[in-house]
Write an enzyme that holds these catalytic residues in place. Structure first.
Site, PDB file in Angstrom:
ATOM      1  N   THR A 145     -41.565  15.821 -34.906  1.00 42.59           N
ATOM      2  CA  THR A 145     -41.153  15.867 -33.495  1.00 42.59           C
ATOM      3  C   THR A 145     -42.118  15.104 -32.594  1.00 42.59           C
ATOM      4  O   THR A 145     -43.321  15.064 -32.843  1.00 42.59           O
ATOM      5  CB  THR A 145     -41.052  17.336 -33.024  1.00 42.59           C
ATOM      6  OG1 THR A 145     -40.771  17.355 -31.626  1.00 42.59           O
ATOM      7  CG2 THR A 145     -42.342  18.108 -33.258  1.00 42.59           C
ATOM      8  N   SER A 187     -45.415  24.796 -28.249  1.00 44.17           N
ATOM      9  CA  SER A 187     -44.772  26.041 -28.710  1.00 44.17           C
ATOM     10  C   SER A 187     -45.218  26.273 -30.146  1.00 44.17           C
ATOM     11  O   SER A 187     -45.761  25.368 -30.790  1.00 44.17           O
ATOM     12  CB  SER A 187     -43.240  25.904 -28.679  1.00 44.17           C
ATOM     13  OG  SER A 187     -42.814  25.034 -29.715  1.00 44.17           O
ATOM     14  N   TYR A 189     -43.264  26.565 -32.630  1.00 45.00           N
ATOM     15  CA  TYR A 189     -42.490  25.597 -33.432  1.00 45.00           C
ATOM     16  C   TYR A 189     -43.185  24.233 -33.465  1.00 45.00           C
ATOM     17  O   TYR A 189     -43.393  23.654 -34.534  1.00 45.00           O
ATOM     18  CB  TYR A 189     -41.057  25.446 -32.861  1.00 45.00           C
ATOM     19  CG  TYR A 189     -40.486  24.093 -33.189  1.00 45.00           C
ATOM     20  CD1 TYR A 189     -40.102  23.782 -34.496  1.00 45.00           C
ATOM     21  CD2 TYR A 189     -40.387  23.090 -32.216  1.00 45.00           C
ATOM     22  CE1 TYR A 189     -39.633  22.526 -34.818  1.00 45.00           C
ATOM     23  CE2 TYR A 189     -39.927  21.838 -32.532  1.00 45.00           C
ATOM     24  CZ  TYR A 189     -39.550  21.557 -33.837  1.00 45.00           C
ATOM     25  OH  TYR A 189     -39.105  20.298 -34.161  1.00 45.00           O
ATOM     26  N   HIS A 190     -43.544  23.707 -32.288  1.00 41.89           N
ATOM     27  CA  HIS A 190     -44.189  22.385 -32.267  1.00 41.89           C
ATOM     28  C   HIS A 190     -45.544  22.430 -32.988  1.00 41.89           C
ATOM     29  O   HIS A 190     -45.973  21.453 -33.591  1.00 41.89           O
ATOM     30  CB  HIS A 190     -44.368  21.902 -30.814  1.00 41.89           C
ATOM     31  CG  HIS A 190     -43.081  21.491 -30.144  1.00 41.89           C
ATOM     32  ND1 HIS A 190     -42.392  22.319 -29.297  1.00 41.89           N
ATOM     33  CD2 HIS A 190     -42.368  20.349 -30.207  1.00 41.89           C
ATOM     34  CE1 HIS A 190     -41.298  21.696 -28.860  1.00 41.89           C
ATOM     35  NE2 HIS A 190     -41.253  20.501 -29.394  1.00 41.89           N
ATOM     36  N   LYS A 193     -45.185  21.752 -36.649  1.00 44.63           N
ATOM     37  CA  LYS A 193     -45.000  20.319 -36.971  1.00 44.63           C
ATOM     38  C   LYS A 193     -46.343  19.589 -36.878  1.00 44.63           C
ATOM     39  O   LYS A 193     -46.547  18.582 -37.552  1.00 44.63           O
ATOM     40  CB  LYS A 193     -43.975  19.694 -36.033  1.00 44.63           C
ATOM     41  CG  LYS A 193     -42.590  20.307 -36.147  1.00 44.63           C
ATOM     42  CD  LYS A 193     -41.747  19.647 -37.230  1.00 44.63           C
ATOM     43  CE  LYS A 193     -40.398  20.314 -37.356  1.00 44.63           C
ATOM     44  NZ  LYS A 193     -39.433  19.589 -38.169  1.00 44.63           N
TER      45      LYS A 193
HETATM   46  N1  USQ Z   1     -34.855  22.537 -20.222  1.00 40.99           N
HETATM   47  C1  USQ Z   1     -34.262  22.768 -18.995  1.00 40.99           C
HETATM   48  N2  USQ Z   1     -33.093  23.458 -18.964  1.00 40.99           N
HETATM   49  C2  USQ Z   1     -32.472  23.918 -20.086  1.00 40.99           C
HETATM   50  C3  USQ Z   1     -33.082  23.679 -21.350  1.00 40.99           C
HETATM   51  C4  USQ Z   1     -34.274  22.993 -21.377  1.00 40.99           C
HETATM   52  O1  USQ Z   1     -34.768  22.351 -17.943  1.00 40.99           O
HETATM   53  O2  USQ Z   1     -31.413  24.541 -19.968  1.00 40.99           O
HETATM   54  C5  USQ Z   1     -36.121  21.794 -20.278  1.00 40.99           C
HETATM   55  C6  USQ Z   1     -37.237  22.498 -21.033  1.00 40.99           C
HETATM   56  O3  USQ Z   1     -37.971  23.360 -20.189  1.00 40.99           O
HETATM   57  C7  USQ Z   1     -38.048  21.328 -21.546  1.00 40.99           C
HETATM   58  C8  USQ Z   1     -37.005  20.233 -21.783  1.00 40.99           C
HETATM   59  O4  USQ Z   1     -35.863  20.608 -21.036  1.00 40.99           O
HETATM   60  O5  USQ Z   1     -38.937  20.872 -20.575  1.00 40.99           O
HETATM   61  C9  USQ Z   1     -36.627  20.016 -23.228  1.00 40.99           C
HETATM   62  O6  USQ Z   1     -36.161  21.214 -23.796  1.00 40.99           O
HETATM   63  P1  USQ Z   1     -35.225  21.191 -25.111  1.00 40.99           P
HETATM   64  O7  USQ Z   1     -34.829  22.593 -25.439  1.00 40.99           O
HETATM   65  O8  USQ Z   1     -34.138  20.199 -24.924  1.00 40.99           O
HETATM   66  O9  USQ Z   1     -36.196  20.552 -26.220  1.00 40.99           O
HETATM   67  P2  USQ Z   1     -37.399  21.149 -27.073  1.00 40.99           P
HETATM   68  O10 USQ Z   1     -37.590  22.609 -26.874  1.00 40.99           O
HETATM   69  O11 USQ Z   1     -38.590  20.286 -26.827  1.00 40.99           O
HETATM   70  O12 USQ Z   1     -36.945  20.978 -28.578  1.00 40.99           O
HETATM   71  C10 USQ Z   1     -35.947  20.038 -29.017  1.00 40.99           C
HETATM   72  C11 USQ Z   1     -35.511  20.435 -30.423  1.00 40.99           C
HETATM   73  C12 USQ Z   1     -36.701  20.299 -31.368  1.00 40.99           C
HETATM   74  C13 USQ Z   1     -37.254  18.891 -31.295  1.00 40.99           C
HETATM   75  C14 USQ Z   1     -37.635  18.552 -29.865  1.00 40.99           C
HETATM   76  C15 USQ Z   1     -38.027  17.103 -29.695  1.00 40.99           C
HETATM   77  O13 USQ Z   1     -35.003  21.762 -30.447  1.00 40.99           O
HETATM   78  O14 USQ Z   1     -36.279  20.601 -32.690  1.00 40.99           O
HETATM   79  O15 USQ Z   1     -38.384  18.771 -32.113  1.00 40.99           O
HETATM   80  O16 USQ Z   1     -36.483  18.738 -29.017  1.00 40.99           O
HETATM   81  S1  USQ Z   1     -39.218  16.879 -28.440  1.00 40.99           S
HETATM   82  O17 USQ Z   1     -38.798  17.593 -27.230  1.00 40.99           O
HETATM   83  O18 USQ Z   1     -39.343  15.460 -28.189  1.00 40.99           O
HETATM   84  O19 USQ Z   1     -40.461  17.457 -28.925  1.00 40.99           O
END
Ligand code: USQ
Length: 396
Positions: A145, A187, A189-190, A193
């Site tokens: 990730t 997190s 999870y992160h 990784k």
């Molecule tokens: N967010 C909102 N509103 C929502 C959902 C999320 O504002 O309804 C915000 C979160 O607070 C965060 C961002 O959007 O700042 C991204 O959240 P996300 O749930 O889309 O992504 P994340 O938790 O980071 O995890 C997802 C995948 C994970 C992957 C990661 C890539 O679930 O498996 O590793 O994206 S990355 O984000 O580039 O690390």
């Protein structure tokens, strides 16, 4: 090639399985079906109606004449069976998706933290140890990730895994060193990784395992060329507060007249990639395997960056949806910039599918078609990173 896909029943695993089978490879899916059990635990279901993995494989055979073999196997818990299977089948490539992938789920309770660490680290280490023990020279491709880097680029682009630094030696001269980019997971999870990266570094150096680690951004979209071929090949599509990712959630929310749930000011900038590009990147990484003795090859698997509030504004313009700023259940920087290098995949021939390519509407259409399956009460993101944040989210 003979390909083992651990976690081939999941959101990226399934379309990857179809993509590689379509190219004529012998594909084996190994999965403990944990994602389906987690749906049952959370009381939610994929927005799209998803058949059993066995049924999906049968339909694929009917449609294409190709066979995908499914093996019910728990990579984290069944080390001896994993080792025996690898020793028997001797795959050329092992793709490792078999990890719990939702940050909010990993922060839900202490039990979810423990499960995520046990499962993710156990799975990765079992795979590496079994490959050494069975003396199989497979190319390991792992889905990592972008989140291992943290999300602040201090004005510099985030490189592909390694940072070239200068260190002062004892005699005062400067020496060059390439180090893994310092991790700053946001997190549990992160964090798993980030730990995976150390396991890979060790096994590449000690046992000359050939490993590619894909630092992927947030995936959006649901269909790929192969999942479109039959209604029952459809990919899973998550909308709930734990597994739904931000852009897909906003598109689904827009489709059902639910306000777009922006956390805080929406100043978070993140990296994105369409699911079609995600599977294409795995194909490209496979074709360009590292040699024994090489350091772990790391790609940034993303195509564009966006700020959450800009995405909400864009979808609101497109669909008329209302935007709602909510207290953020996560402990994360309220505002950040992000610049990411992805030159390696572009050089290998990736032709990015961007938000501008009209596929946003396709996601809204899919969401509208299956909107009768949505339980609106599962939309709020309630898993909080700390007790203080839990109080704020609850009292909103
Ligand atoms: N967010 C909102 N509103 C929502 C959902 C999320 O504002 O309804 C915000 C979160 O607070 C965060 C961002 O959007 O700042 C991204 O959240 P996300 O749930 O889309 O992504 P994340 O938790 O980071 O995890 C997802 C995948 C994970 C992957 C990661 C890539 O679930 O498996 O590793 O994206 S990355 O984000 O580039 O690390």
């Amino acid at each position: 090639m003979k390909i083992a896909i651990f976690g081939g029943d999941g959101f990226v695993g399934w379309p990857t399985t179809l993509h590689l089978s379509d190219q004529g490879h012998e594909v084996h899916v190994l999965d403990n079906l944990s994602r389906r059990w987690i749906d049952a635990e959370l009381g939610v279901q994929s927005l799209t109606p998803m058949d059993s993995i066995q049924e999906r494989c049968r339909i694929w055979h009917d449609v294409t004449g190709r066979r995908i073999q499914f093996h019910l196997l728990d990579l984290a818990k069944e080390y001896e069976r994993v080792k025996a299977w690898l020793g028997d089948v001797k795959p050329d490539v092992v793709i490792h998706f078999a990890e719990q992938r939702a940050a909010p789920y990993s922060m839900k309770t202490d039990r979810h933290k423990v499960y995520t660490v046990d499962n993710n680290i156990g799975a990765t280490h079992n795979l590496l140890a079994a490959l050494v023990e069975t003396d199989i020279d497979a190319h390991v491709i792992h889905l990592g990730t972008m989140g291992v880097y943290g999300y602040s680029s201090v004005g510099a682009a985030i490189p592909e895994g390694y940072l070239d630094v200068k260190v002062q030696t004892l005699d005062g001269s400067m020496a060059d060193q390439a180090i893994l980019y310092p991790t700053k997971p946001g997190s549990v999870y992160h964090m798993t990784k980030s730990l995976d990266q150390i396991l890979f570094q060790f096994y590449a150096q000690n046992d000359r395992l050939r490993i590619t680690d894909l630092h992927q951004g947030i995936v959006w979209g649901t269909h790929t060329e192969q999942t479109r071929r039959h209604e029952q090949l459809i990919n899973r599509f998550d909308y709930d507060g734990d597994y739904g990712t931000v852009l897909n959630r906003f598109l689904i929310q827009a489709a059902i007249g639910y306000p777009l749930t922006v956390h805080g000011t929406g100043g978070q900038t993140r990296a994105f990639i369409h699911i079609q590009d995600s599977v294409r990147c795995i194909e490209l990484a496979m074709a360009d395997a590292p040699k024994a003795g090489d350091r772990v090859r790391i790609f940034n698997q993303m195509t564009e960056t966006h700020r959450v509030r800009d995405l909400a504004a864009m979808i609101s313009r497109l669909t008329g949806a209302e935007v709602l700023n909510l207290p953020n259940p996560r402990k994360e920087a309220p505002e950040n910039d992000l610049i990411v290098r992805n030159a390696q995949f572009l050089a290998l021939g990736l032709n990015p599918t961007t938000l501008a390519d009209g596929l946003l509407e396709e996601v809204v259409e899919v969401a509208k078609k299956y909107s009768y399956r949505i339980d609106r009460s599962r939309m709020p993101a309630v898993s909080a990173w700390t007790r203080d944040l839990a109080d704020k989210v609850e009292h909103d």
